[in-house]
Design a protein around this motif. Structure first.
Motif, PDB file in Angstrom:
ATOM      1  N   ASP A  80       0.834  -1.202   0.000  1.00  0.00           N
ATOM      2  CA  ASP A  80       0.000   0.000   0.000  1.00  0.00           C
ATOM      3  C   ASP A  80       0.867   1.249   0.000  1.00  0.00           C
ATOM      4  OD1 ASP A  80      -2.264  -1.556   0.100  1.00  0.00           O
ATOM      5  OD2 ASP A  80      -2.722  -1.154   2.205  1.00  0.00           O
ATOM      6  N   HIS A 136       4.147   1.637  -0.691  1.00  0.00           N
ATOM      7  CA  HIS A 136       5.253   1.828  -1.624  1.00  0.00           C
ATOM      8  C   HIS A 136       4.947   1.460  -3.063  1.00  0.00           C
ATOM      9  CE1 HIS A 136       8.098   2.695   1.611  1.00  0.00           C
ATOM     10  NE2 HIS A 136       7.448   1.772   2.301  1.00  0.00           N
ATOM     11  N   LEU A 137       3.890   0.721  -3.293  1.00  0.00           N
ATOM     12  CA  LEU A 137       3.627   0.282  -4.656  1.00  0.00           C
ATOM     13  C   LEU A 137       2.295   0.758  -5.203  1.00  0.00           C
ATOM     14  CD1 LEU A 137       4.914  -3.395  -4.322  1.00  0.00           C
ATOM     15  CD2 LEU A 137       6.144  -1.414  -5.221  1.00  0.00           C
ATOM     16  N   ALA A 138       1.360   1.082  -4.322  1.00  0.00           N
ATOM     17  CA  ALA A 138       0.062   1.538  -4.810  1.00  0.00           C
ATOM     18  C   ALA A 138       0.167   2.980  -5.304  1.00  0.00           C
ATOM     19  CB  ALA A 138      -0.992   1.416  -3.710  1.00  0.00           C
ATOM     20  N   GLN A 139      -0.722   3.342  -6.154  1.00  0.00           N
ATOM     21  CA  GLN A 139      -0.655   4.639  -6.818  1.00  0.00           C
ATOM     22  C   GLN A 139      -0.635   5.799  -5.817  1.00  0.00           C
ATOM     23  OE1 GLN A 139      -2.729   2.253  -6.843  1.00  0.00           O
ATOM     24  NE2 GLN A 139      -3.672   1.840  -8.827  1.00  0.00           N
ATOM     25  N   ASN A 140      -1.607   5.808  -4.941  1.00  0.00           N
ATOM     26  CA  ASN A 140      -1.761   6.949  -4.040  1.00  0.00           C
ATOM     27  C   ASN A 140      -1.491   6.575  -2.586  1.00  0.00           C
ATOM     28  OD1 ASN A 140      -3.857   5.217  -3.996  1.00  0.00           O
ATOM     29  ND2 ASN A 140      -5.453   6.760  -4.031  1.00  0.00           N
ATOM     30  N   GLU A 180      -2.539   4.011  -1.010  1.00  0.00           N
ATOM     31  CA  GLU A 180      -3.511   3.126  -0.362  1.00  0.00           C
ATOM     32  C   GLU A 180      -3.946   2.033  -1.326  1.00  0.00           C
ATOM     33  OE1 GLU A 180      -7.788   5.367  -1.040  1.00  0.00           O
ATOM     34  OE2 GLU A 180      -6.879   5.305   0.947  1.00  0.00           O
ATOM     35  N   TYR A 201      -5.222  -6.788  -7.878  1.00  0.00           N
ATOM     36  CA  TYR A 201      -4.435  -5.599  -7.589  1.00  0.00           C
ATOM     37  C   TYR A 201      -4.061  -5.542  -6.117  1.00  0.00           C
ATOM     38  CZ  TYR A 201      -6.279  -4.448 -12.132  1.00  0.00           C
ATOM     39  OH  TYR A 201      -6.613  -4.493 -13.457  1.00  0.00           O
ATOM     40  N   SER A 233      -2.287  -5.634  -2.657  1.00  0.00           N
ATOM     41  CA  SER A 233      -0.933  -5.187  -2.314  1.00  0.00           C
ATOM     42  C   SER A 233      -0.061  -6.318  -1.826  1.00  0.00           C
ATOM     43  CB  SER A 233      -1.011  -4.099  -1.244  1.00  0.00           C
ATOM     44  OG  SER A 233      -1.546  -2.925  -1.803  1.00  0.00           O
ATOM     45  N   SER A 274       1.345  -7.641  -5.035  1.00  0.00           N
ATOM     46  CA  SER A 274       2.321  -6.701  -5.588  1.00  0.00           C
ATOM     47  C   SER A 274       3.643  -6.787  -4.845  1.00  0.00           C
ATOM     48  CB  SER A 274       1.791  -5.273  -5.481  1.00  0.00           C
ATOM     49  OG  SER A 274       0.465  -5.196  -5.951  1.00  0.00           O
ATOM     50  N   ARG A 329     -12.976   2.754  -5.580  1.00  0.00           N
ATOM     51  CA  ARG A 329     -11.894   3.420  -6.294  1.00  0.00           C
ATOM     52  C   ARG A 329     -12.397   3.889  -7.655  1.00  0.00           C
ATOM     53  NH1 ARG A 329      -6.875   3.326  -5.849  1.00  0.00           N
ATOM     54  NH2 ARG A 329      -6.840   1.655  -4.321  1.00  0.00           N
TER      55      ARG A 329
END
Lengths: 159, 159
Positions: free
Chosen positions: A108, A110-114, A116, B15, B17, B20, B154
């Motif tokens: 969440d 470091h890799l998610a867009q915003n 979260e 998607y 986390s 990811s 989202r």
DNA sequence: CAGTATCCTGAACGATACTG
DNA sequence: CAGTATCGTTCAGGATACTG
């Protein structure tokens, strides 16, 4: 600053518990199966749909996890049908939750867009977001720089 | 009892986390490299000796971890020698500690002979053993059964 | 529905030699 | 010392067909 968080004498890390645990649950789909188990998934077909992996792999992983005591097979029988099985998490699986939550919150952050992810975990008690952390025996948070790593002598001193 | 810890509507977990993060650090040696980094290992040769993996794999993983912001390469120069590099953990790596500690304590509890592994982690503040746990925003421990999993809408409601 | 069996491919890995 | 290059192998995984 960070390099001194833990400083070990050269204890034998081939017997490290991190490596042992990873050799059990470190394969590609295993942790994702556990994730789905905690999402309430119990049946073969549902795992298959959500994971989109091959049935052979799923079957093998469910077997490994069951034999390792992380899942238990629970029989059920729909009226008129033969017995089938559900897969449910054991207490040992629940004890892996800090790992799963930790992986999730790291992704969440470091890799998610915003910053979260698609899923939040809250406490039912007060609605707060929860997160994985490191605490001492009193439940007090411990900062990484206060952690000290100690090799445990084994089989040398007594008899 | 345990199956209802989290009950999600079918949010899209591709998607997720967890997945990811695993795609980044889920390969065989990556977490063990991070473990050694927190043990104070910084140099290529020392990683190689402790991990006993091939230099090609080590090189590739160090590169991935550096590009992902988990390690930083720090130049140093011994007098009369050319510049070389050390690998040190970043803050992002430190944020993975709950995962590493969680893996370790699970292995200690479930895979080690007598329930304890070769390494202990203690708090310098009070000498207590530390462990990975799940806490709320106030730092209070949250029991697994009090955790509630919420899909986050989202891109649907606003605008 | 709940798996098992089979075949195949690719990627991760191991071993080793080489370079500045 | 700190890596890169190359080669061969193994094994996890994908696809798919099949069974009770």
């Amino acid at each position: 600053m960070l390099e001194s968080i833990m400083k070990a004498t050269a204890s034998d890390l081939r017997y490290c518990s991190i490596a042992s645990t990873l050799s059990l649950i470190g394969e590609k789909w295993t942790i994702l199966i556990l994730r789905d188990v905690f999402h309430g998934v119990t049946r073969f077909d549902e795992f298959l749909r959500r994971l989109e992996c091959s049935p052979a792999v799923l079957s093998a992983r469910l077997k490994t996890l069951t034999e390792a005591g992380l899942l238990r097979r629970v029989g059920y029988r729909e009226p008129g049908e033969r017995e089938r099985f559900e897969y449910r998490p054991t207490r040992a699986a629940v004890e892996l939750l800090p790992v799963l939550v930790g992986l999730m919150q790291w992704g969440d952050a470091h890799l998610a867009q915003n910053g979260e992810g698609p899923v939040q975990i809250r406490s039912r008690a007060n609605g707060q977001l929860v997160h994985a952390a490191i605490v001492d025996e009193d439940g007090e948070l411990v900062s990484p720089r206060d952690m000290e790593l100690l090799p445990v002598a084994r089989g040398t001193s007594n008899t």
